[in-house]
Design a protein around this motif. Structure first.
Motif, PDB file in Angstrom:
ATOM      1  N   ILE A  15     -60.755 -58.853 -32.821  1.00 41.31           N
ATOM      2  CA  ILE A  15     -61.445 -59.212 -31.587  1.00 41.31           C
ATOM      3  C   ILE A  15     -61.678 -57.940 -30.774  1.00 41.31           C
ATOM      4  CG2 ILE A  15     -61.308 -60.536 -29.447  1.00 41.31           C
ATOM      5  CD1 ILE A  15     -59.372 -62.429 -30.872  1.00 41.31           C
ATOM      6  N   PRO A  16     -62.907 -57.582 -30.483  1.00 44.50           N
ATOM      7  CA  PRO A  16     -63.170 -56.390 -29.660  1.00 44.50           C
ATOM      8  C   PRO A  16     -62.483 -56.499 -28.299  1.00 44.50           C
ATOM      9  CG  PRO A  16     -65.188 -57.157 -30.698  1.00 44.50           C
ATOM     10  CD  PRO A  16     -64.163 -58.220 -30.934  1.00 44.50           C
ATOM     11  N   LEU A  17     -62.030 -55.362 -27.813  1.00 46.54           N
ATOM     12  CA  LEU A  17     -61.279 -55.321 -26.561  1.00 46.54           C
ATOM     13  C   LEU A  17     -61.906 -54.300 -25.622  1.00 46.54           C
ATOM     14  CD1 LEU A  17     -58.692 -55.861 -24.797  1.00 46.54           C
ATOM     15  CD2 LEU A  17     -57.591 -54.032 -26.120  1.00 46.54           C
ATOM     16  N   LYS A  18     -62.090 -54.712 -24.364  1.00 48.92           N
ATOM     17  CA  LYS A  18     -62.567 -53.789 -23.349  1.00 48.92           C
ATOM     18  C   LYS A  18     -61.734 -53.974 -22.093  1.00 48.92           C
ATOM     19  CE  LYS A  18     -66.723 -52.013 -21.083  1.00 48.92           C
ATOM     20  NZ  LYS A  18     -68.200 -52.130 -20.975  1.00 48.92           N
ATOM     21  N   VAL A  19     -61.109 -52.903 -21.641  1.00 47.09           N
ATOM     22  CA  VAL A  19     -60.312 -52.926 -20.419  1.00 47.09           C
ATOM     23  C   VAL A  19     -60.997 -52.009 -19.408  1.00 47.09           C
ATOM     24  CG1 VAL A  19     -58.059 -52.547 -19.387  1.00 47.09           C
ATOM     25  CG2 VAL A  19     -58.214 -53.297 -21.772  1.00 47.09           C
ATOM     26  N   VAL A  20     -61.377 -52.559 -18.267  1.00 43.38           N
ATOM     27  CA  VAL A  20     -62.166 -51.811 -17.284  1.00 43.38           C
ATOM     28  C   VAL A  20     -61.331 -51.524 -16.035  1.00 43.38           C
ATOM     29  CG1 VAL A  20     -64.256 -51.771 -15.892  1.00 43.38           C
ATOM     30  CG2 VAL A  20     -64.264 -52.909 -18.130  1.00 43.38           C
ATOM     31  N   SER A  21     -61.046 -50.254 -15.791  1.00 40.20           N
ATOM     32  CA  SER A  21     -60.428 -49.776 -14.543  1.00 40.20           C
ATOM     33  C   SER A  21     -59.110 -50.460 -14.180  1.00 40.20           C
ATOM     34  CB  SER A  21     -61.417 -49.945 -13.373  1.00 40.20           C
ATOM     35  OG  SER A  21     -62.613 -49.261 -13.639  1.00 40.20           O
ATOM     36  N   LYS A  22     -58.374 -50.951 -15.185  1.00 37.06           N
ATOM     37  CA  LYS A  22     -57.139 -51.648 -14.851  1.00 37.06           C
ATOM     38  C   LYS A  22     -55.956 -51.237 -15.726  1.00 37.06           C
ATOM     39  CE  LYS A  22     -58.774 -55.844 -12.611  1.00 37.06           C
ATOM     40  NZ  LYS A  22     -58.660 -57.315 -12.546  1.00 37.06           N
ATOM     41  N   ILE A  23     -56.065 -50.157 -16.448  1.00 34.20           N
ATOM     42  CA  ILE A  23     -54.953 -49.731 -17.286  1.00 34.20           C
ATOM     43  C   ILE A  23     -53.862 -49.132 -16.399  1.00 34.20           C
ATOM     44  CG2 ILE A  23     -54.211 -48.185 -19.126  1.00 34.20           C
ATOM     45  CD1 ILE A  23     -56.964 -48.426 -20.360  1.00 34.20           C
ATOM     46  N   ARG A  24     -52.733 -49.822 -16.314  1.00 35.94           N
ATOM     47  CA  ARG A  24     -51.595 -49.387 -15.521  1.00 35.94           C
ATOM     48  C   ARG A  24     -52.002 -49.128 -14.062  1.00 35.94           C
ATOM     49  NH1 ARG A  24     -49.179 -45.030 -16.437  1.00 35.94           N
ATOM     50  NH2 ARG A  24     -47.003 -45.700 -16.517  1.00 35.94           N
ATOM     51  N   PHE A  25     -52.898 -49.954 -13.543  1.00 38.03           N
ATOM     52  CA  PHE A  25     -53.449 -49.701 -12.202  1.00 38.03           C
ATOM     53  C   PHE A  25     -52.421 -49.885 -11.097  1.00 38.03           C
ATOM     54  CE2 PHE A  25     -53.835 -54.198 -12.759  1.00 38.03           C
ATOM     55  CZ  PHE A  25     -53.731 -54.757 -11.503  1.00 38.03           C
TER      56      PHE A  25
END
Length: 222
Positions: A15-25
């Motif tokens: 499943i493709p994954l996209k994380v936008v501006s929230k990695i360890r935010f």
């Protein structure tokens, strides 16, 4: 969902994954740290996937997994980054790949604020093997402490096959505490006198917690 379980799920199910501006935010230091980057790069290599935004400090990634594969892998965080986090990332993928896999993982084994490798070897591993009937090898070849790291762990996982599944487990009873066994892991720079003080303090804490009649065995490892 935490970063590595989400990434592992993406790899397992393609499943493709996209994380936008929230990695360890919510952390004081946001974005990917070296161990997170090493982990997602390992997952990329496990499935011949594509990774965009893969650099230290990145707050956004896009991950497109390919076909899951097996093999021998070496991952070096080049810091005291948690080896346990790397295992959390790759273990499910190794378990359901087409054949057995081995990984040499380099980084931190014991650091404040990070999962301890001893929890995996002494708690997770025996419980997982007992409840799921799956055996795997986890050897601590060298301890790694903050800030230098340099610890090394060998992980060998016998594959169940991609089409297999694990049975459900219901654990409702904790059971009685019959003994307390522990290990105090200290670096070579810590004196024997200080190590003994830590040992005495640990035993005192257990006794003050009303474990009066339970055998307590704690060893020191350097």
């Amino acid at each position: 969902m935490p970063f590595f379980p989400l990434s592992s799920r993406s790899t397992l199910f393609s499943i493709p994954l996209k994380v936008v501006s929230k990695i360890r935010f919510s952390r004081s230091t946001t974005g990917l740290r070296p161990q997170h980057l090493a982990g997602i790069e390992l997952l990329r290599d496990l499935c011949d996937g594509k990774l965009l935004g893969g650099y230290v400090g990145s707050s956004e990634i896009e991950f497109k997994p390919g076909d899951l594969r097996h093999g021998d892998f070496t991952v070096d965080t080049k810091t005291a980054g948690s080896i346990v986090l790397l295992i959390q990332a790759c273990f499910p993928c190794f378990l359901f790949s087409h054949s057995d896999s081995t990984a040499i993982l380099i980084g931190g084994t014991n650091a404040t604020g990070a999962p301890q490798i001893d929890y995996l070897t002494n708690v997770f591993k025996p419980m997982f093997e007992r409840n799921f009937g799956v055996e795997f090898v986890m050897n601590i070849l060298k301890r790694g402490f903050y800030p230098r790291g340099g610890g090394k762990v060998e992980l060998k996982v016998k594959s169940l096959g991609k089409s297999q599944s694990l049975p459900p487990v219901i654990i409702l009873e904790r059971g009685d505490i019959t003994s307390i066994n522990g290990k105090i892991v200290v670096s070579e720079q810590i004196s024997d006198n200080l190590s003994q003080k830590i040992l005495s303090s640990a035993k005192k804490e257990f006794r003050s917690a009303k474990f009066f009649d339970i055998p307590i065995e704690i060893e020191i490892e350097k």
